[in-house]
Design a protein around this motif. Structure first.
Motif, PDB file in Angstrom:
ATOM      1  N   ALA A   7       0.810  -1.216   0.000  1.00  0.00           N
ATOM      2  CA  ALA A   7       0.000   0.000   0.000  1.00  0.00           C
ATOM      3  C   ALA A   7       0.846   1.270   0.000  1.00  0.00           C
ATOM      4  O   ALA A   7       0.339   2.345  -0.329  1.00  0.00           O
ATOM      5  CB  ALA A   7      -0.929   0.009   1.220  1.00  0.00           C
ATOM      6  N   ASN A   8       2.144   1.133   0.342  1.00  0.00           N
ATOM      7  CA  ASN A   8       3.038   2.291   0.449  1.00  0.00           C
ATOM      8  C   ASN A   8       4.359   2.009  -0.274  1.00  0.00           C
ATOM      9  O   ASN A   8       5.428   1.995   0.344  1.00  0.00           O
ATOM     10  CB  ASN A   8       3.289   2.602   1.924  1.00  0.00           C
ATOM     11  CG  ASN A   8       2.027   2.982   2.670  1.00  0.00           C
ATOM     12  OD1 ASN A   8       1.578   4.119   2.613  1.00  0.00           O
ATOM     13  ND2 ASN A   8       1.446   2.012   3.378  1.00  0.00           N
ATOM     14  N   PRO A   9       4.312   1.810  -1.591  1.00  0.00           N
ATOM     15  CA  PRO A   9       5.514   1.379  -2.314  1.00  0.00           C
ATOM     16  C   PRO A   9       6.613   2.431  -2.394  1.00  0.00           C
ATOM     17  O   PRO A   9       7.769   2.076  -2.644  1.00  0.00           O
ATOM     18  CB  PRO A   9       4.978   1.032  -3.706  1.00  0.00           C
ATOM     19  CG  PRO A   9       3.743   1.886  -3.858  1.00  0.00           C
ATOM     20  CD  PRO A   9       3.150   1.915  -2.482  1.00  0.00           C
ATOM     21  N   VAL A  10       6.290   3.705  -2.195  1.00  0.00           N
ATOM     22  CA  VAL A  10       7.335   4.731  -2.234  1.00  0.00           C
ATOM     23  C   VAL A  10       8.167   4.687  -0.953  1.00  0.00           C
ATOM     24  O   VAL A  10       9.393   4.698  -0.987  1.00  0.00           O
ATOM     25  CB  VAL A  10       6.721   6.127  -2.447  1.00  0.00           C
ATOM     26  CG1 VAL A  10       7.803   7.201  -2.405  1.00  0.00           C
ATOM     27  CG2 VAL A  10       5.983   6.180  -3.783  1.00  0.00           C
ATOM     28  N   ALA A  11       7.503   4.621   0.188  1.00  0.00           N
ATOM     29  CA  ALA A  11       8.223   4.553   1.457  1.00  0.00           C
ATOM     30  C   ALA A  11       8.770   3.160   1.745  1.00  0.00           C
ATOM     31  O   ALA A  11       9.794   3.021   2.414  1.00  0.00           O
ATOM     32  CB  ALA A  11       7.302   4.988   2.599  1.00  0.00           C
ATOM     33  N   ALA A  45      14.448   2.377  -4.905  1.00  0.00           N
ATOM     34  CA  ALA A  45      15.250   3.107  -3.920  1.00  0.00           C
ATOM     35  C   ALA A  45      14.512   4.388  -3.532  1.00  0.00           C
ATOM     36  O   ALA A  45      15.116   5.419  -3.299  1.00  0.00           O
ATOM     37  CB  ALA A  45      16.634   3.419  -4.480  1.00  0.00           C
ATOM     38  N   HIS A  46      13.180   4.307  -3.496  1.00  0.00           N
ATOM     39  CA  HIS A  46      12.261   5.379  -3.098  1.00  0.00           C
ATOM     40  C   HIS A  46      11.909   6.353  -4.220  1.00  0.00           C
ATOM     41  O   HIS A  46      11.016   7.186  -4.047  1.00  0.00           O
ATOM     42  CB  HIS A  46      12.778   6.167  -1.886  1.00  0.00           C
ATOM     43  CG  HIS A  46      13.002   5.325  -0.673  1.00  0.00           C
ATOM     44  ND1 HIS A  46      11.984   4.619  -0.067  1.00  0.00           N
ATOM     45  CD2 HIS A  46      14.129   5.058   0.040  1.00  0.00           C
ATOM     46  CE1 HIS A  46      12.471   3.963   0.978  1.00  0.00           C
ATOM     47  NE2 HIS A  46      13.773   4.202   1.058  1.00  0.00           N
ATOM     48  N   GLY A  47      12.599   6.304  -5.361  1.00  0.00           N
ATOM     49  CA  GLY A  47      12.190   7.126  -6.484  1.00  0.00           C
ATOM     50  C   GLY A  47      12.411   8.611  -6.270  1.00  0.00           C
ATOM     51  O   GLY A  47      13.341   9.040  -5.587  1.00  0.00           O
ATOM     52  N   ALA A  48      11.545   9.422  -6.881  1.00  0.00           N
ATOM     53  CA  ALA A  48      11.677  10.881  -6.836  1.00  0.00           C
ATOM     54  C   ALA A  48      11.345  11.408  -5.446  1.00  0.00           C
ATOM     55  O   ALA A  48      10.678  10.741  -4.649  1.00  0.00           O
ATOM     56  CB  ALA A  48      10.741  11.510  -7.865  1.00  0.00           C
ATOM     57  N   GLY A  76       0.870   5.004  10.270  1.00  0.00           N
ATOM     58  CA  GLY A  76       1.738   6.049  10.814  1.00  0.00           C
ATOM     59  C   GLY A  76       2.142   7.041   9.746  1.00  0.00           C
ATOM     60  O   GLY A  76       1.786   6.916   8.573  1.00  0.00           O
ATOM     61  N   ARG A  77       2.915   8.021  10.162  1.00  0.00           N
ATOM     62  CA  ARG A  77       3.376   9.053   9.250  1.00  0.00           C
ATOM     63  C   ARG A  77       4.733   8.689   8.652  1.00  0.00           C
ATOM     64  O   ARG A  77       5.528   7.983   9.265  1.00  0.00           O
ATOM     65  CB  ARG A  77       3.437  10.397   9.977  1.00  0.00           C
ATOM     66  CG  ARG A  77       2.056  10.912  10.362  1.00  0.00           C
ATOM     67  CD  ARG A  77       2.105  12.207  11.120  1.00  0.00           C
ATOM     68  NE  ARG A  77       0.757  12.740  11.332  1.00  0.00           N
ATOM     69  CZ  ARG A  77       0.488  13.830  12.008  1.00  0.00           C
ATOM     70  NH1 ARG A  77       1.475  14.530  12.574  1.00  0.00           N
ATOM     71  NH2 ARG A  77      -0.766  14.232  12.139  1.00  0.00           N
ATOM     72  N   MET A  78       4.967   9.203   7.474  1.00  0.00           N
ATOM     73  CA  MET A  78       6.178   8.891   6.719  1.00  0.00           C
ATOM     74  C   MET A  78       7.401   9.557   7.339  1.00  0.00           C
ATOM     75  O   MET A  78       7.352  10.711   7.758  1.00  0.00           O
ATOM     76  CB  MET A  78       6.009   9.364   5.269  1.00  0.00           C
ATOM     77  CG  MET A  78       7.150   9.002   4.341  1.00  0.00           C
ATOM     78  SD  MET A  78       6.908   9.694   2.670  1.00  0.00           S
ATOM     79  CE  MET A  78       5.444   8.794   2.135  1.00  0.00           C
ATOM     80  N   VAL A  79       8.499   8.817   7.387  1.00  0.00           N
ATOM     81  CA  VAL A  79       9.812   9.387   7.679  1.00  0.00           C
ATOM     82  C   VAL A  79      10.445   9.760   6.342  1.00  0.00           C
ATOM     83  O   VAL A  79      10.313   9.029   5.349  1.00  0.00           O
ATOM     84  CB  VAL A  79      10.694   8.399   8.452  1.00  0.00           C
ATOM     85  CG1 VAL A  79      12.100   8.957   8.649  1.00  0.00           C
ATOM     86  CG2 VAL A  79      10.057   8.074   9.798  1.00  0.00           C
ATOM     87  N   VAL A  80      11.111  10.908   6.301  1.00  0.00           N
ATOM     88  CA  VAL A  80      11.753  11.365   5.063  1.00  0.00           C
ATOM     89  C   VAL A  80      13.241  11.617   5.323  1.00  0.00           C
ATOM     90  O   VAL A  80      13.642  11.961   6.434  1.00  0.00           O
ATOM     91  CB  VAL A  80      11.091  12.654   4.524  1.00  0.00           C
ATOM     92  CG1 VAL A  80       9.657  12.378   4.092  1.00  0.00           C
ATOM     93  CG2 VAL A  80      11.137  13.785   5.550  1.00  0.00           C
ATOM     94  N   SER A  81      14.037  11.417   4.280  1.00  0.00           N
ATOM     95  CA  SER A  81      15.460  11.780   4.339  1.00  0.00           C
ATOM     96  C   SER A  81      15.675  13.049   3.524  1.00  0.00           C
ATOM     97  O   SER A  81      14.949  13.318   2.572  1.00  0.00           O
ATOM     98  CB  SER A  81      16.342  10.645   3.817  1.00  0.00           C
ATOM     99  OG  SER A  81      16.081  10.380   2.449  1.00  0.00           O
ATOM    100  N   MET A  82      16.665  13.839   3.897  1.00  0.00           N
ATOM    101  CA  MET A  82      16.880  15.144   3.258  1.00  0.00           C
ATOM    102  C   MET A  82      18.309  15.276   2.751  1.00  0.00           C
ATOM    103  O   MET A  82      19.264  14.923   3.436  1.00  0.00           O
ATOM    104  CB  MET A  82      16.590  16.271   4.264  1.00  0.00           C
ATOM    105  CG  MET A  82      16.615  17.687   3.679  1.00  0.00           C
ATOM    106  SD  MET A  82      18.274  18.423   3.483  1.00  0.00           S
ATOM    107  CE  MET A  82      18.822  18.567   5.187  1.00  0.00           C
ATOM    108  N   ARG A  83      18.417  15.826   1.538  1.00  0.00           N
ATOM    109  CA  ARG A  83      19.712  16.184   0.956  1.00  0.00           C
ATOM    110  C   ARG A  83      19.553  17.523   0.254  1.00  0.00           C
ATOM    111  O   ARG A  83      18.609  17.701  -0.524  1.00  0.00           O
ATOM    112  CB  ARG A  83      20.173  15.107  -0.033  1.00  0.00           C
ATOM    113  CG  ARG A  83      20.435  13.768   0.639  1.00  0.00           C
ATOM    114  CD  ARG A  83      20.427  12.623  -0.367  1.00  0.00           C
ATOM    115  NE  ARG A  83      20.495  11.347   0.326  1.00  0.00           N
ATOM    116  CZ  ARG A  83      19.450  10.704   0.837  1.00  0.00           C
ATOM    117  NH1 ARG A  83      18.233  11.235   0.757  1.00  0.00           N
ATOM    118  NH2 ARG A  83      19.611   9.542   1.445  1.00  0.00           N
ATOM    119  N   PRO A  84      20.444  18.483   0.505  1.00  0.00           N
ATOM    120  CA  PRO A  84      20.319  19.807  -0.105  1.00  0.00           C
ATOM    121  C   PRO A  84      21.083  19.907  -1.433  1.00  0.00           C
ATOM    122  O   PRO A  84      22.166  19.334  -1.591  1.00  0.00           O
ATOM    123  CB  PRO A  84      20.940  20.720   0.945  1.00  0.00           C
ATOM    124  CG  PRO A  84      21.988  19.883   1.601  1.00  0.00           C
ATOM    125  CD  PRO A  84      21.491  18.463   1.561  1.00  0.00           C
TER     126      PRO A  84
END
Length: 271
Positions: A62-66, A194-197, A167-175
């Motif tokens: 149900a959550n293939p991006v995460a 690998a999570h895509g865009a 639950g809510r999504m955890v996100v990773s950040m890169r500038p």
């Protein structure tokens, strides 16, 4: 199923990773795997009792991006032959988190004493795989340049519930600066496993993040003037779902300390 005979390039990549894998299994290396084993797929790991596996599989679907699923074991199967000829899920991650009833109770260097024949392993794609693709395209990845773990945050983006998992999504950040940000989006779009865009770029407050200097997981990195923070779905998301579902026992990787497989990133890319 054994993997096909590797190409000369893949043999070279595997040789470079062999020492790290041996050091992880021997308990010598316990650090982050970001920037290590270039070219190879790295995986987030969730291990659950067999009677919880179907619900968690539904959550991944149900959550293939995460939660981009790349492997699922049979109950009690410690090897993952589809991901490598010499993988042992009980020893081959730098560190493991142990959860009981949704609460993290321990961090261990192997799970031999916890293992039984009812354990099912899920391996999910990881953003460390696309970091390799970004670097090969000439983009600079701040956390790798800084020798740091990637910055990870709990967002306000809701996942799709499945049974007891939610639950809510955890996100990773890169500038990145604006032109590199566009290129980073193009590159990662080709890597859905690998999570895509990115799921968001720009103002972190719009996804519930108040302070980029205080990540919930990993290390803070500097965002320079004129740079855009890009946020990708993160494989730590299942750990939040585990906290909510509260299975009697669950085991995961420690954020940033992944399973290194014997699959090439390009094998999972959309061409």
């Amino acid at each position: 199923m054994r993997l096909p005979e590797p190409s000369a390039y893949k043999r070279s990549v595997l040789e470079q990773a062999a020492e790290l894998r041996a050091n992880i299994r021997a308990g010598v290396y316990r650090g982050t795997t970001s920037g290590h084993a270039p070219g190879l797929v790295q995986g987030n790991v969730v291990i659950l009792p067999a009677d919880w596996a179907a619900e968690f599989l539904a959550f991944c679907q149900a959550n293939p991006v995460a939660c981009p699923l790349i492997a699922m074991s049979q109950p009690g199967e410690a090897a993952l032959p589809g991901l490598g000829d010499d993988l042992d899920i009980r020893t081959d991650i730098p560190e493991y988190h142990v959860f009981r009833d949704g609460q993290r109770v321990d961090t261990v260097s192997d799970i031999n004493e916890l293992w039984d024949q009812q354990m099912v392993t899920f391996v999910l794609g990881c953003s460390f795989s696309f970091e390799d693709a970004l670097q090969r395209a000439g983009l600079k990845v701040r956390n790798i340049e800084s020798g740091a773990n990637v910055s990870m945050y709990r967002s306000n983006i809701e996942t799709v519930p499945a049974g007891r998992f939610h639950g809510r999504m955890v996100v990773s950040m890169r500038p990145f600066n604006s032109s590199d940000a566009i290129r980073a989006i193009q590159i990662t779009t080709r890597l859905p496993k690998a999570h895509g865009a990115p799921v968001h770029l720009g103002d972190p407050a719009l996804i519930g993040i108040d302070d980029l200097s205080a990540p919930d997981f990993g290390d803070a990195v500097t965002v320079e003037a004129g740079e855009l923070p890009l946020f990708w779905a993160c494989g730590v998301t299942p750990q939040v779902a585990l906290e909510n579902a509260r299975p009697p026992l669950a085991i995961t990787h420690v954020p940033g300390k992944m399973l290194i497989t014997e699959r090439l990133n390009e094998e999972l890319a959309i061409l």
